[in-house]
Scaffold this motif. Structure first.
Motif, short mmCIF file in Angstrom:
data_model
loop_
_atom_site.label_atom_id
_atom_site.label_comp_id
_atom_site.label_asym_id
_atom_site.label_seq_id
_atom_site.Cartn_x
_atom_site.Cartn_y
_atom_site.Cartn_z
N PRO A 30 0.83 -1.21 0.00
CA PRO A 30 0.00 0.00 0.00
C PRO A 30 0.86 1.25 0.00
CG PRO A 30 0.06 -0.99 2.18
CD PRO A 30 0.74 -1.95 1.26
N PRO A 31 0.32 2.38 -0.44
CA PRO A 31 1.09 3.63 -0.44
C PRO A 31 1.48 4.04 0.97
CG PRO A 31 -1.21 4.04 -0.93
CD PRO A 31 -1.03 2.56 -0.97
N LEU A 32 2.56 4.82 1.05
CA LEU A 32 3.10 5.20 2.35
C LEU A 32 2.36 6.37 2.97
CD1 LEU A 32 6.93 4.93 1.63
CD2 LEU A 32 5.47 3.30 2.86
N HIS A 33 1.60 7.12 2.18
CA HIS A 33 0.87 8.28 2.67
C HIS A 33 1.82 9.28 3.35
CE1 HIS A 33 -3.02 6.61 1.64
NE2 HIS A 33 -2.67 5.50 2.22
N VAL A 34 2.84 9.67 2.60
CA VAL A 34 3.83 10.63 3.08
C VAL A 34 3.63 11.94 2.34
CG1 VAL A 34 6.29 11.09 3.39
CG2 VAL A 34 5.45 8.74 3.53
N GLU A 35 3.73 13.06 3.05
CA GLU A 35 3.65 14.37 2.40
C GLU A 35 5.06 14.96 2.33
OE1 GLU A 35 1.01 16.75 4.62
OE2 GLU A 35 1.91 16.32 6.57
N TYR A 36 5.32 15.67 1.23
CA TYR A 36 6.66 16.16 0.94
C TYR A 36 6.63 17.65 0.61
CZ TYR A 36 7.92 11.22 0.13
OH TYR A 36 8.12 9.87 0.25
N ALA A 37 7.77 18.29 0.83
CA ALA A 37 8.10 19.54 0.15
C ALA A 37 8.92 19.15 -1.08
CB ALA A 37 8.90 20.45 1.06
N GLN A 38 8.51 19.58 -2.25
CA GLN A 38 9.15 19.16 -3.50
C GLN A 38 9.64 20.40 -4.23
OE1 GLN A 38 7.24 15.90 -5.50
NE2 GLN A 38 7.75 16.68 -7.54
N TYR A 39 10.89 20.39 -4.66
CA TYR A 39 11.48 21.56 -5.31
C TYR A 39 12.57 21.11 -6.26
CZ TYR A 39 14.33 20.59 -1.18
OH TYR A 39 15.05 19.95 -0.21
N GLY A 40 12.88 21.97 -7.25
CA GLY A 40 13.89 21.61 -8.22
C GLY A 40 14.02 22.63 -9.33
N VAL A 41 14.71 22.22 -10.38
CA VAL A 41 14.97 23.09 -11.54
C VAL A 41 14.57 22.34 -12.80
CG1 VAL A 41 16.84 24.34 -10.40
CG2 VAL A 41 17.36 22.28 -11.73
N ARG A 91 13.29 10.18 -2.87
CA ARG A 91 13.58 11.59 -2.67
C ARG A 91 13.98 12.33 -3.93
NH1 ARG A 91 13.78 12.63 2.72
NH2 ARG A 91 13.99 10.84 4.12
N ALA A 92 13.92 11.70 -5.08
CA ALA A 92 14.32 12.37 -6.32
C ALA A 92 13.47 11.88 -7.47
CB ALA A 92 15.80 12.11 -6.62
N GLU A 105 13.70 17.18 -9.72
CA GLU A 105 13.15 17.67 -8.45
C GLU A 105 13.50 16.70 -7.32
OE1 GLU A 105 9.27 19.83 -10.53
OE2 GLU A 105 8.96 18.26 -9.04
N VAL A 106 13.67 17.25 -6.14
CA VAL A 106 13.94 16.46 -4.94
C VAL A 106 12.84 16.70 -3.93
CG1 VAL A 106 16.43 16.40 -5.31
CG2 VAL A 106 15.42 18.26 -3.99
N ARG A 107 12.73 15.78 -2.96
CA ARG A 107 11.67 15.84 -1.96
C ARG A 107 12.27 15.83 -0.56
NH1 ARG A 107 8.14 10.79 -4.41
NH2 ARG A 107 7.24 11.86 -6.20
N THR A 108 11.60 16.56 0.31
CA THR A 108 11.94 16.52 1.74
C THR A 108 10.69 16.11 2.48
OG1 THR A 108 13.59 18.27 1.52
CG2 THR A 108 12.72 17.85 3.73
N GLU A 109 10.79 15.03 3.26
CA GLU A 109 9.61 14.49 3.95
C GLU A 109 9.15 15.44 5.04
OE1 GLU A 109 8.77 10.68 6.80
OE2 GLU A 109 9.77 10.28 4.87
#
Length: 256
Positions: A76-87, A208-209, A248-252
């Motif tokens: 099942p999905p992990l149900h994690v929320e992220y801040a996502q940013y990149g170029v 994370r990427a 883009e990368v993610r921060t949990e």
């Protein structure tokens, strides 16, 4: 001289023999040679069963087999929320510059052509299929040498819808609105508003990427202005197709 049995001895022997046969018949089991009805005959280890007995064994129903519990196709999905940013590397392909570049007259040279540049974005990726964020993009446009360095700048609010299909590579739909400015050497000689909609594909390299590509259709409303050659440019609706190659990368942020 021949001896004769005493009188009555033959009758006694006959009665004794009959009693013995009666006792043996009573002790004998019924037909089936002592086997209990419904039971299979026993055989010595390693001995083959008769054909009739083998058929009886094969005719007996097999014991029921418990069904195996079906395993899930994927976790099942992990149900994690992220801040996502990149170029992203960006390209703007001009479909039509509208009234900013008339097809005849002294303004025939198009001051707003195609170009390429860079986009920087950040946003919030929900545990579900949604992403909400913002982006800043600058693009060096072909200005037919009317500008030394024509820079087209955008500031956008964006959203994506990413359905969960169970693969690392997932398609998405994107849309948004924003504002633009355009001028020579990072100047703001004109400005306006834009909307866009498009599609893309996101490849999850790790948790994370992500890598991705996107294609959007972007109409832009530009206000009239006077360019550096003192020509008056009319209010125009320019149309572009934008392409992006993004990393883009993610921060949990947390789990639900």
């Amino acid at each position: 001289m021949r001896l004769r049995p005493p009188p009555g001895a033959l009758a006694v022997a006959t009665i004794a023999a009959g009693a013995l046969l009666s006792s043996m018949a009573a002790a004998a089991p019924p037909d089936g040679d002592g086997e209990v009805e419904g039971a299979l005959p026993s055989a010595a280890p390693g001995a083959a069963l008769p054909a009739q007995d083998a058929e009886a064994v094969s005719a007996q129903p097999l014991p029921p087999v418990k069904p195996r519990v079906a395993l899930a196709a994927r976790p099942p999905p992990l149900h994690v929320e992220y801040a996502q940013y990149g170029v992203a590397l960006a390209a703007e392909i001009s479909l039509d510059a509208g009234a900013a570049c008339p097809r005849s007259g002294p303004l025939y040279s198009c001051i707003l052509g195609s170009g390429g540049g860079l986009a920087i974005r950040s946003g919030y990726r929900s545990p579900g299929p949604w992403y909400f964020g913002g982006a800043y993009q600058f693009t060096k446009m072909d200005s037919s040498n009317l500008y030394r360095l024509g820079i087209f700048q955008q500031l956008r609010a964006e959203m994506r819808y990413l359905p969960d299909i169970g693969y690392r590579a997932a398609p998405y739909f994107s849309a948004g609105i924003g504002g633009v400015i355009y001028g020579n050497e990072w100047g703001a000689e004109t400005g306006g508003a834009l909307i866009f909609g498009g599609v893309g594909v996101e490849l999850e390299v790790s948790r994370r990427a992500v890598l991705g590509v996107s294609c959007v259709y972007r109409p832009v409303l530009l206000a009239g202005w006077k360019d550096t050659a003192n020509y008056d440019r009319a209010t125009a609706i320019a149309q572009f197709v934008g392409f992006e190659l993004l990393l883009e990368v993610r921060t949990e942020l947390g789990r639900r």
